[in-house]
Design an enzyme around this catalytic site. Structure first.
Site, PDB file in Angstrom:
ATOM      1  N   TYR A   1      -1.456 -10.556   5.154  1.00 27.61           N
ATOM      2  CA  TYR A   1      -1.518  -9.149   5.549  1.00 27.61           C
ATOM      3  C   TYR A   1      -2.930  -8.881   6.050  1.00 27.61           C
ATOM      4  O   TYR A   1      -3.868  -8.777   5.265  1.00 27.61           O
ATOM      5  CB  TYR A   1      -1.153  -8.250   4.364  1.00 27.61           C
ATOM      6  CG  TYR A   1      -1.099  -6.773   4.671  1.00 27.61           C
ATOM      7  CD1 TYR A   1      -1.146  -6.263   5.962  1.00 27.61           C
ATOM      8  CD2 TYR A   1      -0.972  -5.859   3.629  1.00 27.61           C
ATOM      9  CE1 TYR A   1      -1.083  -4.917   6.214  1.00 27.61           C
ATOM     10  CE2 TYR A   1      -0.904  -4.498   3.867  1.00 27.61           C
ATOM     11  CZ  TYR A   1      -0.958  -4.034   5.152  1.00 27.61           C
ATOM     12  OH  TYR A   1      -0.902  -2.681   5.400  1.00 27.61           O
TER      13      TYR A   1
ATOM     14  N   LYS B   1       1.564 -10.137   8.655  1.00 31.27           N
ATOM     15  CA  LYS B   1       1.752  -8.716   8.919  1.00 31.27           C
ATOM     16  C   LYS B   1       0.455  -8.260   9.576  1.00 31.27           C
ATOM     17  O   LYS B   1      -0.593  -8.212   8.933  1.00 31.27           O
ATOM     18  CB  LYS B   1       2.013  -7.922   7.647  1.00 31.27           C
ATOM     19  CG  LYS B   1       2.114  -6.409   7.900  1.00 31.27           C
ATOM     20  CD  LYS B   1       2.246  -5.601   6.625  1.00 31.27           C
ATOM     21  CE  LYS B   1       2.266  -4.112   6.936  1.00 31.27           C
ATOM     22  NZ  LYS B   1       2.302  -3.270   5.712  1.00 31.27           N
TER      23      LYS B   1
ATOM     24  N   ARG C   1      -8.290  -1.176   6.151  1.00 28.74           N
ATOM     25  CA  ARG C   1      -8.312  -0.945   4.705  1.00 28.74           C
ATOM     26  C   ARG C   1      -9.159  -1.971   3.956  1.00 28.74           C
ATOM     27  O   ARG C   1      -9.787  -1.643   2.954  1.00 28.74           O
ATOM     28  CB  ARG C   1      -6.881  -0.959   4.139  1.00 28.74           C
ATOM     29  CG  ARG C   1      -6.105   0.312   4.424  1.00 28.74           C
ATOM     30  CD  ARG C   1      -4.771   0.296   3.693  1.00 28.74           C
ATOM     31  NE  ARG C   1      -3.980   1.479   3.960  1.00 28.74           N
ATOM     32  CZ  ARG C   1      -4.017   2.607   3.266  1.00 28.74           C
ATOM     33  NH1 ARG C   1      -4.839   2.703   2.246  1.00 28.74           N
ATOM     34  NH2 ARG C   1      -3.246   3.627   3.579  1.00 28.74           N
TER      35      ARG C   1
ATOM     36  N   THR D   1       0.830  -1.204   0.000  1.00 26.62           N
ATOM     37  CA  THR D   1       0.000   0.000   0.000  1.00 26.62           C
ATOM     38  C   THR D   1       0.863   1.252   0.000  1.00 26.62           C
ATOM     39  O   THR D   1       0.570   2.230  -0.703  1.00 26.62           O
ATOM     40  CB  THR D   1      -0.915   0.016   1.237  1.00 26.62           C
ATOM     41  OG1 THR D   1      -1.599  -1.219   1.325  1.00 26.62           O
ATOM     42  CG2 THR D   1      -1.916   1.151   1.152  1.00 26.62           C
ATOM     43  N   THR D   2       1.955   1.228   0.788  1.00 33.58           N
ATOM     44  CA  THR D   2       2.847   2.381   0.863  1.00 33.58           C
ATOM     45  C   THR D   2       3.503   2.649  -0.478  1.00 33.58           C
ATOM     46  O   THR D   2       3.876   3.785  -0.782  1.00 33.58           O
ATOM     47  CB  THR D   2       3.924   2.146   1.941  1.00 33.58           C
ATOM     48  OG1 THR D   2       3.278   1.815   3.179  1.00 33.58           O
ATOM     49  CG2 THR D   2       4.783   3.372   2.157  1.00 33.58           C
TER      50      THR D   2
ATOM     51  N   TYR E   1     -12.922  -4.964  -0.325  1.00 36.97           N
ATOM     52  CA  TYR E   1     -14.136  -4.547  -1.048  1.00 36.97           C
ATOM     53  C   TYR E   1     -15.167  -5.649  -1.224  1.00 36.97           C
ATOM     54  O   TYR E   1     -16.333  -5.447  -0.883  1.00 36.97           O
ATOM     55  CB  TYR E   1     -13.806  -3.917  -2.418  1.00 36.97           C
ATOM     56  CG  TYR E   1     -15.013  -3.248  -3.035  1.00 36.97           C
ATOM     57  CD1 TYR E   1     -15.497  -2.049  -2.513  1.00 36.97           C
ATOM     58  CD2 TYR E   1     -15.701  -3.828  -4.099  1.00 36.97           C
ATOM     59  CE1 TYR E   1     -16.632  -1.440  -3.047  1.00 36.97           C
ATOM     60  CE2 TYR E   1     -16.831  -3.240  -4.638  1.00 36.97           C
ATOM     61  CZ  TYR E   1     -17.289  -2.043  -4.109  1.00 36.97           C
ATOM     62  OH  TYR E   1     -18.419  -1.454  -4.632  1.00 36.97           O
TER      63      TYR E   1
ATOM     64  N   ILE F   1       6.942  -4.390   9.524  1.00 39.15           N
ATOM     65  CA  ILE F   1       6.944  -3.877   8.162  1.00 39.15           C
ATOM     66  C   ILE F   1       6.565  -2.407   8.288  1.00 39.15           C
ATOM     67  O   ILE F   1       5.419  -2.060   8.546  1.00 39.15           O
ATOM     68  CB  ILE F   1       5.996  -4.671   7.254  1.00 39.15           C
ATOM     69  CG1 ILE F   1       6.504  -6.115   7.124  1.00 39.15           C
ATOM     70  CG2 ILE F   1       5.894  -4.021   5.881  1.00 39.15           C
ATOM     71  CD1 ILE F   1       5.652  -7.016   6.252  1.00 39.15           C
TER      72      ILE F   1
END
Length: 291
Positions: A132, A160, A137, A43-44, A106, A202
């Site tokens: 993750y 993560k 999110r 994402t980053t 989503y 992370i």
């Protein structure tokens, strides 16, 4: 192999395109500053606005520059299982050491859907896979029970954890054992995460302060939590300021201040507001990263 300060790499842009020269220099700087690992196209790294070709080229470039000096955990997540498999298989061919696979966002699968999604990826590759789990999110939260089922598969090696629930570390440790690799996904609570039995983080902050984040993790892994706390006190204002606005808006601005890349993002992300700029400057000064 997978422990300590693992940087969730930003993707630098210039005039709308990926700035490959800046990216390669940035990856090398991360390694020489002491980062224990690298995560491209998370994402980053603004993966939602990278094309599939760009995504794959970033993984290739990261692996090439890292050159085996530190492990590369390639982002390979999607809410489309077939697409996630394609990204995972490419990362394996490109020479990545592991995969980071986000819970599907989503479309909100239930726990059985989560299990089958990760099992399908597990069955398609031979690399270690990190789940993750980031409900903020992706909306869904993988249960400890589902994670334990997945841990029985050959490639699922860790998580993560970005739930912001530090007690999860202990719950997951009880369910999967101390060999299950638990990496924090939240810089601000990484100290508590490590004290509960975590193996590393992370990190977003490591983009800007790789040496300090590595020293922090080294102290935690050595059980020197007094030293870790002193570093936490230096870094906490930066941990906070980087998330005043959506990540990686803050990281891009901070990196532009220390000369690592342009402060350029892709829509719908935009540069931070002046008030956030001020907070980031103060945080960098507090950490001794900007005079």
């Amino acid at each position: 192999m997978f422990k300590g300060s693992i940087t969730a790499l930003v993707t630098p842009f210039r005039d709308g395109a990926i700035d490959w020269k800046a990216f390669e220099a940035f990856v090398d700087w991360q390694v020489t500053e002491g980062s224990h690992g690298l995560v491209p196209v998370g994402t980053t790294g603004e993966s939602p606005t990278l094309s599939h070709d760009e995504h794959k080229r970033v993984v290739e470039a990261c692996v090439k520059v890292a050159s085996g000096r530190v492990p590369v955990i390639a982002g390979a997540g999607s809410n489309n299982t077939a697409e996630a498999i394609d990204l995972a298989q490419f990362a394996e061919k490109a020479g990545a050491n592991a995969l980071l696979v986000v819970t599907p966002y989503y479309n909100k699968p239930n726990q059985e859907g989560l299990y089958r999604h990760f099992k399908a990826i597990n069955d398609a590759v031979g690399l270690p896979i990190f789940i993750y789990n980031i409900p903020g999110r992706s909306v869904i939260d993988m249960s400890v029970e589902t994670m334990a089922r997945l841990n029985e598969l050959r490639n699922i090696v860790g998580v993560k954890d970005a739930t912001a629930k530090v007690e999860r570390v202990s719950a997951q440790r009880q369910a999967m054992g101390p060999g299950f690799i638990q990496l924090s996904g939240e810089d601000g609570t990484a100290l508590a995460f490590m004290a509960h039995g975590g193996h590393g983080c992370i990190s977003v902050t490591a983009n800007i302060a790789p040496r300090l984040c590595a020293e922090f993790q080294n102290a935690c892994l050595a059980g020197d939590f007094a030293k870790a706390l002193s570093i936490q006190d230096k870094l906490y204002p930066l941990h906070h300021a980087l998330f005043i606005e959506p990540n990686p808006q803050g990281a891009k601005y901070a990196l532009s201040l220390i000369g690592k890349m342009q402060n350029e993002l892709r829509l719908p992300l935009v540069p931070v507001a002046p008030s956030t700029e001020t907070a980031l400057r103060k945080a960098l000064e507090h950490a001794g990263l900007l005079s």
